[in-house]
Every structure is written in structure tokens, then in C-alpha cells.
Design a protein around this motif. Structure first.
Motif, PDB file in Angstrom:
ATOM      1  N   THR A 112       0.801  -1.232   0.000  1.00 58.34           N
ATOM      2  CA  THR A 112       0.000   0.000   0.000  1.00 58.34           C
ATOM      3  C   THR A 112       0.831   1.279   0.000  1.00 58.34           C
ATOM      4  N   SER A 113       2.148   1.147  -0.009  1.00 59.36           N
ATOM      5  CA  SER A 113       3.033   2.304   0.209  1.00 59.36           C
ATOM      6  C   SER A 113       2.925   3.382  -0.864  1.00 59.36           C
ATOM      7  N   ASP A 114       2.444   3.032  -2.055  1.00 59.68           N
ATOM      8  CA  ASP A 114       2.397   4.043  -3.125  1.00 59.68           C
ATOM      9  C   ASP A 114       1.044   4.756  -3.212  1.00 59.68           C
ATOM     10  N   ASN A 115       0.155   4.513  -2.234  1.00 60.05           N
ATOM     11  CA  ASN A 115      -1.156   5.162  -2.261  1.00 60.05           C
ATOM     12  C   ASN A 115      -1.354   5.946  -0.958  1.00 60.05           C
ATOM     13  N   SER A 116      -1.364   7.265  -1.056  1.00 56.05           N
ATOM     14  CA  SER A 116      -1.445   8.104   0.148  1.00 56.05           C
ATOM     15  C   SER A 116      -2.809   8.014   0.836  1.00 56.05           C
ATOM     16  N   ASP A 117      -3.811   7.456   0.145  1.00 57.36           N
ATOM     17  CA  ASP A 117      -5.142   7.287   0.744  1.00 57.36           C
ATOM     18  C   ASP A 117      -5.267   5.964   1.499  1.00 57.36           C
ATOM     19  N   PHE A 118      -4.246   5.139   1.406  1.00 58.12           N
ATOM     20  CA  PHE A 118      -4.236   3.864   2.121  1.00 58.12           C
ATOM     21  C   PHE A 118      -3.295   3.961   3.329  1.00 58.12           C
ATOM     22  N   GLU A 119      -3.718   3.393   4.438  1.00 56.19           N
ATOM     23  CA  GLU A 119      -2.888   3.377   5.643  1.00 56.19           C
ATOM     24  C   GLU A 119      -2.975   1.980   6.261  1.00 56.19           C
ATOM     25  N   VAL A 120      -1.901   1.525   6.871  1.00 51.56           N
ATOM     26  CA  VAL A 120      -1.909   0.196   7.502  1.00 51.56           C
ATOM     27  C   VAL A 120      -1.817   0.369   9.012  1.00 51.56           C
ATOM     28  N   LEU A 121      -2.739  -0.272   9.725  1.00 52.04           N
ATOM     29  CA  LEU A 121      -2.754  -0.185  11.187  1.00 52.04           C
ATOM     30  C   LEU A 121      -2.200  -1.469  11.797  1.00 52.04           C
ATOM     31  N   ASP A 122      -1.442  -1.303  12.886  1.00 52.32           N
ATOM     32  CA  ASP A 122      -0.871  -2.476  13.562  1.00 52.32           C
ATOM     33  C   ASP A 122      -1.591  -2.790  14.873  1.00 52.32           C
ATOM     34  N   ILE A 123      -2.801  -2.253  15.023  1.00 56.79           N
ATOM     35  CA  ILE A 123      -3.563  -2.457  16.271  1.00 56.79           C
ATOM     36  C   ILE A 123      -3.700  -3.948  16.586  1.00 56.79           C
ATOM     37  N   GLU A 124      -4.059  -4.738  15.575  1.00 60.49           N
ATOM     38  CA  GLU A 124      -4.320  -6.160  15.822  1.00 60.49           C
ATOM     39  C   GLU A 124      -3.050  -6.991  15.819  1.00 60.49           C
ATOM     40  N   THR A 125      -2.103  -6.621  14.972  1.00 64.11           N
ATOM     41  CA  THR A 125      -0.875  -7.419  14.901  1.00 64.11           C
ATOM     42  C   THR A 125      -0.031  -7.264  16.160  1.00 64.11           C
ATOM     43  N   LYS A 126      -0.207  -6.144  16.880  1.00 62.86           N
ATOM     44  CA  LYS A 126       0.560  -5.936  18.116  1.00 62.86           C
ATOM     45  C   LYS A 126      -0.153  -6.474  19.348  1.00 62.86           C
ATOM     46  N   ARG A 127      -1.434  -6.774  19.195  1.00 65.70           N
ATOM     47  CA  ARG A 127      -2.218  -7.226  20.345  1.00 65.70           C
ATOM     48  C   ARG A 127      -1.815  -8.645  20.741  1.00 65.70           C
ATOM     49  N   LYS A 128      -1.671  -8.868  22.027  1.00 65.18           N
ATOM     50  CA  LYS A 128      -1.319 -10.202  22.522  1.00 65.18           C
ATOM     51  C   LYS A 128      -2.583 -11.047  22.644  1.00 65.18           C
ATOM     52  N   GLY A 129      -2.460 -12.325  22.345  1.00 64.75           N
ATOM     53  CA  GLY A 129      -3.600 -13.233  22.468  1.00 64.75           C
ATOM     54  C   GLY A 129      -4.544 -13.101  21.277  1.00 64.75           C
ATOM     55  N   LYS A 130      -5.717 -13.690  21.406  1.00 65.02           N
ATOM     56  CA  LYS A 130      -6.699 -13.674  20.323  1.00 65.02           C
ATOM     57  C   LYS A 130      -7.153 -12.248  20.038  1.00 65.02           C
ATOM     58  N   SER A 131      -7.390 -11.970  18.754  1.00 62.62           N
ATOM     59  CA  SER A 131      -7.742 -10.628  18.333  1.00 62.62           C
ATOM     60  C   SER A 131      -9.215 -10.570  17.921  1.00 62.62           C
ATOM     61  N   PHE A 132      -9.968  -9.644  18.511  1.00 60.24           N
ATOM     62  CA  PHE A 132     -11.391  -9.521  18.216  1.00 60.24           C
ATOM     63  C   PHE A 132     -11.702  -8.133  17.671  1.00 60.24           C
ATOM     64  N   THR A 133     -12.597  -8.083  16.692  1.00 62.65           N
ATOM     65  CA  THR A 133     -12.973  -6.816  16.054  1.00 62.65           C
ATOM     66  C   THR A 133     -13.548  -5.827  17.055  1.00 62.65           C
ATOM     67  N   VAL A 134     -14.289  -6.308  18.039  1.00 60.85           N
ATOM     68  CA  VAL A 134     -14.905  -5.394  19.014  1.00 60.85           C
ATOM     69  C   VAL A 134     -13.841  -4.582  19.765  1.00 60.85           C
ATOM     70  N   ASP A 135     -12.703  -5.199  20.070  1.00 58.32           N
ATOM     71  CA  ASP A 135     -11.621  -4.480  20.765  1.00 58.32           C
ATOM     72  C   ASP A 135     -11.019  -3.408  19.859  1.00 58.32           C
ATOM     73  N   THR A 136     -10.844  -3.778  18.587  1.00 54.64           N
ATOM     74  CA  THR A 136     -10.277  -2.836  17.613  1.00 54.64           C
ATOM     75  C   THR A 136     -11.209  -1.647  17.399  1.00 54.64           C
ATOM     76  N   MET A 137     -12.497  -1.926  17.216  1.00 54.46           N
ATOM     77  CA  MET A 137     -13.455  -0.843  16.961  1.00 54.46           C
ATOM     78  C   MET A 137     -13.631   0.038  18.195  1.00 54.46           C
ATOM     79  N   THR A 138     -13.525  -0.538  19.386  1.00 58.78           N
ATOM     80  CA  THR A 138     -13.609   0.268  20.612  1.00 58.78           C
ATOM     81  C   THR A 138     -12.472   1.280  20.633  1.00 58.78           C
ATOM     82  N   GLU A 139     -11.286   0.822  20.227  1.00 53.49           N
ATOM     83  CA  GLU A 139     -10.111   1.704  20.187  1.00 53.49           C
ATOM     84  C   GLU A 139     -10.254   2.774  19.103  1.00 53.49           C
ATOM     85  N   LEU A 140     -10.669   2.357  17.904  1.00 56.67           N
ATOM     86  CA  LEU A 140     -10.772   3.292  16.786  1.00 56.67           C
ATOM     87  C   LEU A 140     -11.881   4.316  16.972  1.00 56.67           C
TER      88      LEU A 140
END
Length: 198
Positions: A61-89
């Protein structure tokens, strides 16, 4: 801002992910699309680490300024759930649109705390033309809206026959994945020896 969220294992990210994100960004007048590689997803065991899948997404995605990559889930320890991500966002005050495929639409009721998620984000369902179970999709969308308060929009997108499963198989068989995956991602797969690539 109006922000699309493109979640998934990104194992690996491929051209269809990028084309769908661009298509929906334009159709729905989104300001940005956040790519959100999953960390340790509750329903899958992945052989490639979250860090490497994040790196590939970043490269793609590096060549598109409208695209961004988030590491919220990849850095989270244990199982990753959308509800935790959306609560943060949702603390940012932006307006979110979760981009999903038709297969995921039918899994929404199985997501942890899906009622909370429905309050924090809208959903955009990418439908391919000629999808044989169109009536089933409309019925499910109506049911999720009326019974559970989901905000769901449908997006007709071109039919891109590219899958991460097929890409992994081709790499393991030493076949070309050129034009399926960005060139820089191919170089990364080769350098890191992913998917059985020597």
C-alpha cells in the motif's frame, strides 16, 4: 473523516484487495482506507507471523497516500477480536465503514459482541456481479438491519478471481505469482522464504 476498514489475514495481500479498496473508496467518497491485518484470529491458525503479514501489507500500500496500515491487531497479545479494535478506533470520532465480503456477511452474528460493533461502524458488503445467492444476501442484510440495528451498504464490484490460498499454493509449487501480488511483495516473499519458497 469517512474511513473504510479493510480487515483480513492478508496472507498474503494481493491485487484484488487493493482494487476492491480503491473501488469502494471512490464509490463511497471515503477519505481513507485503513488496512487492518489480523493478529491472532480466533477462527484460523496461520503459518506466517502477524509481523510479516503487516510488513507485506505496508509494502503493498506504500504508493497510495489514501491507504494506511494499522498495527492495532498485529501488536495485540492473544486472540484478536474486532470489538476491541473498533472500541479503540471509535475514540477518534471518525466515521467508519468496515469492508467485508459476502462470506463474512453471514458470519457477523458469530462475532464477539456484534451488537456493540454494530453501534460503532457501518458495513460495506462487496458483492460480485452474478452472485448466485443474491436473494440470500438481501434477506440477511434486511434481517441484520431490522432485527439488530446494523448499518449495511452494498457495493457492486468487478469479479476479481484472485485468492490468497491460490497464491500460497502457487508459491509452494514454484509457480509465478506475478500480476497477482505487487512486485515488491513478491520480492519480500522470496527474501523471507514464505509459503515454502526456497
Amino acid at each position: 473523516m469517512k474511513i473504510g476498514i479493510m480487515g483480513g489475514t492478508m496472507n498474503p495481500i494481493h491485487m484484488a484487495h487493493l482494487m476492491i479498496a480503491e473501488h469502494i473508496k471512490e464509490d463511497f467518497n471515503l477519505d481513507k482506507v485503513y488496512f487492518l491485518p489480523t493478529g491472532d484470529p480466533p477462527h484460523k491458525d496461520l503459518e506466517v507471523s502477524s509481523e510479516k503479514r503487516y510488513e507485506m501489507t505496508l509494502i503493498a500500500t506504500s504508493d497510495n497516500s489514501d491507504f494506511e496500515v494499522l498495527d492495532i491487531e498485529t501488536k495485540r497479545k492473544g486472540k484478536s477480536f474486532t470489538v476491541d479494535t473498533m472500541t479503540e478506533l471509535s475514540k477518534t470520532g471518525d466515521e467508519y465503514y468496515f469492508i467485508i465480503g459476502t462470506d463474512t456477511l453471514f458470519l457477523l452474528r458469530s462475532w464477539k459482541d456484534y451488537e456493540k460493533i454494530a453501534k460503532m461502524t457501518s458495513f460495506i458488503v462487496a458483492i460480485r456481479p452474478g452472485y448466485e445467492e443474491e436473494k440470500k444476501i438481501y434477506d440477511e442484510v434486511r434481517s441484520l438491519k431490522e432485527e439488530l440495528g446494523f448499518k449495511i451498504y452494498l457495493a457492486n464490484i468487478p469479479k476479481y478471481e484472485i485468492s490468497s490460498t491460490d497464491i500460497r499454493k502457487r508459491v509452494s509449487e514454484n509457480k509465478s505469482i506475478k500480476y497477482l501480488v505487487p512486485d515488491d511483495v513478491i520480492s519480500y516473499i522470496e527474501k523471507e522464504g514464505l509459503y515454502g519458497k526456497n
